[in-house]
Design a protein around this motif. Structure first.
Motif, PDB file in Angstrom:
ATOM      1  N   GLN A  96      54.547  39.162  36.792  1.00  0.00           N
ATOM      2  CA  GLN A  96      53.644  39.807  35.835  1.00  0.00           C
ATOM      3  C   GLN A  96      52.274  39.137  35.843  1.00  0.00           C
ATOM      4  OE1 GLN A  96      55.051  39.826  31.772  1.00  0.00           O
ATOM      5  NE2 GLN A  96      53.047  40.356  30.954  1.00  0.00           N
ATOM      6  N   LEU A  97      52.261  37.823  35.883  1.00  0.00           N
ATOM      7  CA  LEU A  97      50.996  37.096  35.884  1.00  0.00           C
ATOM      8  C   LEU A  97      50.255  37.309  37.198  1.00  0.00           C
ATOM      9  CD1 LEU A  97      49.227  35.266  34.203  1.00  0.00           C
ATOM     10  CD2 LEU A  97      50.535  33.302  35.049  1.00  0.00           C
ATOM     11  N   LEU A  98      50.970  37.252  38.318  1.00  0.00           N
ATOM     12  CA  LEU A  98      50.337  37.486  39.616  1.00  0.00           C
ATOM     13  C   LEU A  98      49.796  38.908  39.716  1.00  0.00           C
ATOM     14  CD1 LEU A  98      52.935  35.668  41.891  1.00  0.00           C
ATOM     15  CD2 LEU A  98      50.583  34.936  41.459  1.00  0.00           C
ATOM     16  N   HIS A  99      50.493  39.863  39.105  1.00  0.00           N
ATOM     17  CA  HIS A  99      50.016  41.255  39.122  1.00  0.00           C
ATOM     18  C   HIS A  99      48.708  41.375  38.345  1.00  0.00           C
ATOM     19  CE1 HIS A  99      50.015  45.639  38.419  1.00  0.00           C
ATOM     20  NE2 HIS A  99      50.802  45.707  39.483  1.00  0.00           N
ATOM     21  N   ALA A 100      48.598  40.660  37.220  1.00  0.00           N
ATOM     22  CA  ALA A 100      47.341  40.660  36.471  1.00  0.00           C
ATOM     23  C   ALA A 100      46.221  40.060  37.311  1.00  0.00           C
ATOM     24  CB  ALA A 100      47.504  39.876  35.171  1.00  0.00           C
ATOM     25  N   PHE A 101      46.525  38.984  38.043  1.00  0.00           N
ATOM     26  CA  PHE A 101      45.518  38.377  38.910  1.00  0.00           C
ATOM     27  C   PHE A 101      45.118  39.344  40.026  1.00  0.00           C
ATOM     28  CE2 PHE A 101      47.430  33.909  37.975  1.00  0.00           C
ATOM     29  CZ  PHE A 101      46.865  33.942  36.702  1.00  0.00           C
ATOM     30  N   LEU A 102      46.103  40.042  40.593  1.00  0.00           N
ATOM     31  CA  LEU A 102      45.821  41.037  41.635  1.00  0.00           C
ATOM     32  C   LEU A 102      44.831  42.077  41.118  1.00  0.00           C
ATOM     33  CD1 LEU A 102      48.343  42.846  43.954  1.00  0.00           C
ATOM     34  CD2 LEU A 102      46.872  44.201  42.484  1.00  0.00           C
ATOM     35  N   HIS A 103      45.067  42.548  39.890  1.00  0.00           N
ATOM     36  CA  HIS A 103      44.181  43.580  39.362  1.00  0.00           C
ATOM     37  C   HIS A 103      42.793  43.020  39.054  1.00  0.00           C
ATOM     38  CE1 HIS A 103      43.265  47.502  37.899  1.00  0.00           C
ATOM     39  NE2 HIS A 103      42.873  47.041  36.731  1.00  0.00           N
ATOM     40  N   HIS A 104      42.708  41.759  38.659  1.00  0.00           N
ATOM     41  CA  HIS A 104      41.391  41.142  38.480  1.00  0.00           C
ATOM     42  C   HIS A 104      40.636  41.132  39.805  1.00  0.00           C
ATOM     43  CE1 HIS A 104      42.925  38.620  34.809  1.00  0.00           C
ATOM     44  NE2 HIS A 104      42.677  39.871  34.490  1.00  0.00           N
ATOM     45  N   GLU A 105      41.339  40.788  40.892  1.00  0.00           N
ATOM     46  CA  GLU A 105      40.694  40.746  42.205  1.00  0.00           C
ATOM     47  C   GLU A 105      40.247  42.144  42.628  1.00  0.00           C
ATOM     48  OE1 GLU A 105      39.956  38.032  43.746  1.00  0.00           O
ATOM     49  OE2 GLU A 105      41.153  36.575  42.672  1.00  0.00           O
ATOM     50  N   LEU A 106      41.078  43.150  42.365  1.00  0.00           N
ATOM     51  CA  LEU A 106      40.689  44.518  42.696  1.00  0.00           C
ATOM     52  C   LEU A 106      39.422  44.908  41.951  1.00  0.00           C
ATOM     53  CD1 LEU A 106      41.066  47.323  43.908  1.00  0.00           C
ATOM     54  CD2 LEU A 106      42.658  47.840  42.040  1.00  0.00           C
ATOM     55  N   GLN A 107      39.378  44.640  40.656  1.00  0.00           N
ATOM     56  CA  GLN A 107      38.189  44.987  39.884  1.00  0.00           C
ATOM     57  C   GLN A 107      36.951  44.258  40.387  1.00  0.00           C
ATOM     58  OE1 GLN A 107      38.882  45.491  35.379  1.00  0.00           O
ATOM     59  NE2 GLN A 107      40.598  44.223  36.062  1.00  0.00           N
ATOM     60  N   ALA A 108      37.098  42.969  40.718  1.00  0.00           N
ATOM     61  CA  ALA A 108      35.955  42.208  41.220  1.00  0.00           C
ATOM     62  C   ALA A 108      35.458  42.809  42.534  1.00  0.00           C
ATOM     63  CB  ALA A 108      36.334  40.745  41.405  1.00  0.00           C
ATOM     64  N   ALA A 109      36.390  43.134  43.439  1.00  0.00           N
ATOM     65  CA  ALA A 109      35.996  43.747  44.709  1.00  0.00           C
ATOM     66  C   ALA A 109      35.269  45.066  44.462  1.00  0.00           C
ATOM     67  CB  ALA A 109      37.233  43.977  45.580  1.00  0.00           C
ATOM     68  N   GLU A 110      35.815  45.900  43.591  1.00  0.00           N
ATOM     69  CA  GLU A 110      35.176  47.179  43.279  1.00  0.00           C
ATOM     70  C   GLU A 110      33.787  46.970  42.689  1.00  0.00           C
ATOM     71  OE1 GLU A 110      39.017  49.999  42.146  1.00  0.00           O
ATOM     72  OE2 GLU A 110      38.168  48.673  40.627  1.00  0.00           O
ATOM     73  N   LEU A 111      33.651  45.998  41.821  1.00  0.00           N
ATOM     74  CA  LEU A 111      32.368  45.792  41.151  1.00  0.00           C
ATOM     75  C   LEU A 111      31.315  45.247  42.102  1.00  0.00           C
ATOM     76  CD1 LEU A 111      33.765  44.605  37.739  1.00  0.00           C
ATOM     77  CD2 LEU A 111      32.232  46.574  38.071  1.00  0.00           C
ATOM     78  N   PHE A 112      31.702  44.446  43.082  1.00  0.00           N
ATOM     79  CA  PHE A 112      30.719  44.038  44.093  1.00  0.00           C
ATOM     80  C   PHE A 112      30.241  45.257  44.882  1.00  0.00           C
ATOM     81  CE2 PHE A 112      32.675  39.637  43.869  1.00  0.00           C
ATOM     82  CZ  PHE A 112      31.549  39.052  43.302  1.00  0.00           C
ATOM     83  N   ALA A 113      31.181  46.149  45.235  1.00  0.00           N
ATOM     84  CA  ALA A 113      30.794  47.383  45.926  1.00  0.00           C
ATOM     85  C   ALA A 113      29.955  48.271  45.012  1.00  0.00           C
ATOM     86  CB  ALA A 113      32.044  48.124  46.402  1.00  0.00           C
ATOM     87  N   TRP A 114      30.329  48.319  43.737  1.00  0.00           N
ATOM     88  CA  TRP A 114      29.560  49.095  42.744  1.00  0.00           C
ATOM     89  C   TRP A 114      28.115  48.627  42.700  1.00  0.00           C
ATOM     90  CZ3 TRP A 114      26.996  47.236  38.439  1.00  0.00           C
ATOM     91  CH2 TRP A 114      26.575  48.185  37.494  1.00  0.00           C
ATOM     92  N   ALA A 115      27.894  47.319  42.737  1.00  0.00           N
ATOM     93  CA  ALA A 115      26.541  46.772  42.641  1.00  0.00           C
ATOM     94  C   ALA A 115      25.706  47.120  43.867  1.00  0.00           C
ATOM     95  CB  ALA A 115      26.598  45.263  42.442  1.00  0.00           C
ATOM     96  N   VAL A 116      26.339  47.214  45.036  1.00  0.00           N
ATOM     97  CA  VAL A 116      25.607  47.654  46.233  1.00  0.00           C
ATOM     98  C   VAL A 116      24.999  49.034  45.987  1.00  0.00           C
ATOM     99  CG1 VAL A 116      25.854  48.344  48.656  1.00  0.00           C
ATOM    100  CG2 VAL A 116      26.997  46.275  47.825  1.00  0.00           C
ATOM    101  N   LEU A 117      25.770  49.897  45.322  1.00  0.00           N
ATOM    102  CA  LEU A 117      25.317  51.261  45.037  1.00  0.00           C
ATOM    103  C   LEU A 117      24.354  51.319  43.854  1.00  0.00           C
ATOM    104  CD1 LEU A 117      28.838  52.910  45.347  1.00  0.00           C
ATOM    105  CD2 LEU A 117      26.989  53.099  47.019  1.00  0.00           C
ATOM    106  N   ALA A 118      24.579  50.469  42.870  1.00  0.00           N
ATOM    107  CA  ALA A 118      23.786  50.533  41.638  1.00  0.00           C
ATOM    108  C   ALA A 118      22.395  49.955  41.795  1.00  0.00           C
ATOM    109  CB  ALA A 118      24.520  49.800  40.511  1.00  0.00           C
ATOM    110  N   PHE A 119      22.233  48.972  42.690  1.00  0.00           N
ATOM    111  CA  PHE A 119      20.955  48.258  42.804  1.00  0.00           C
ATOM    112  C   PHE A 119      20.401  48.352  44.229  1.00  0.00           C
ATOM    113  CE2 PHE A 119      23.661  45.747  39.739  1.00  0.00           C
ATOM    114  CZ  PHE A 119      23.128  46.346  38.604  1.00  0.00           C
TER     115      PHE A 119
END
Length: 291
Positions: A96-119
């Motif tokens: 359960q804890l590792l799954h939460a960490f996995l989802h944090h990593e997914l969000q971080a990866a998405e947000l770095f890609a999001w910033a490429v598009l946003a700025f």
């Protein structure tokens, strides 16, 4: 915080503004808006950032409101309780804890890609760095996914909450973005990684502890990237009060840390002793809980 997001609907609506095929912007767009689990866990290879032809000329700002979410990733509106250190003797609690960490990593990866598009007007060197960080976060995600499999679980075995998205996607400019995601959340991850690595080790799970230790080493470079670019984008040396002022209300440095601070890692990332001393003087509690 606020109304629930509708990521899949927003992601589909955004496709009308998709970047030209074959560009890095298209790769980022496909990854952020994708609704297939395979796209999220292992997207296709990105075009080479050093190649001028990989970038969309005069790209517009694309501020995607929310990510695409595969049906396997079931959203939760409430933060899950973090298993206590003593509970980690049970494989399910560790998963359960590792799954939460996995989802944090997914969000971080998405947000770095999001910033490429946003700025799109941010320096090319900065945007290329965001693509690199996105790929490193995906590598971290893969480590967690494989470890989950060995514990008998898979991505989607537990509900997820897009906690980072709800906060970071409102960043007004590139400097605010690195202030919150890089210096803030990734800085706190240095503290949390060290603490949870010790907890996994105490529970007899040396493999999970090793994964967290590796990710901590990588995140030092991520925080250093944020510190360097916050100074360049804001036009002044990194300063605690300037960073604090760049955080969107109601977030404060009280939330963006773990106790104890991982001083050694934060110092390696370029945060000086005065910065850390001020951070440590912040209250140790906050009304928000991460998931």
């Amino acid at each position: 915080m606020g109304a629930a997001m509708a990521p899949t609907e927003d992601a589909r609506a955004a496709r009308a503004d998709a970047p030209p095929a074959g560009t890095l912007e298209a790769w980022c767009f496909e990854f952020v808006t994708g609704t297939e689990l395979e796209v999220k866990l292992a997207p296709r290879s990105a075009p080479a950032a050093h190649d001028e032809r990989s970038w969309e000329p005069a790209a517009p700002s694309r501020r995607i409101r929310a990510p695409g979410r595969p049906p396997e990733l079931v959203p939760s509106l409430r933060a899950a309780r973090t298993p206590r250190a003593g509970a980690l003797a049970a494989p399910r609690a560790r998963a359960q804890l590792l799954h939460a960490f996995l989802h944090h990593e997914l969000q971080a990866a998405e947000l770095f890609a999001w910033a490429v598009l946003a700025f799109p007007t941010a320096p090319r060197e900065f945007r290329a760095g965001l693509v690199r960080l996105c790929q490193e976060e995906l590598a971290h995600l893969g480590l967690y996914a494989r470890r989950l499999t060995t514990l008998g679980f898979a991505a989607g075995a537990f509900p997820v909450r897009d906690w980072l998205w709800e906060r970071v996607s409102g960043a007004g400019d590139a400097a605010a973005f690195v202030a919150l995601l890089g210096l803030g959340f990734e800085g706190a991850n240095l503290d949390h990684s060290a603490r949870f690595a010790a907890a996994f080790r105490a529970a007899g799970d040396a493999e999970s502890a090793s994964i967290l230790a590796r990710i901590e080493r990588d995140e030092v470079a991520h925080v250093a990237f944020a510190a360097r670019w916050f100074a360049r984008l804001s036009g002044a040396p990194l300063d605690y009060e300037r960073w604090r002022a760049a955080l969107p209300a109601p977030l404060t440095p009280a939330l963006l840390q773990g106790r104890p601070l991982n001083r050694a890692a934060r110092l390696r990332a370029g945060l000086d002793a005065d910065f850390l001393a001020q951070l440590e003087r912040e209250p140790a509690t906050n009304t928000e809980r991460r998931a």
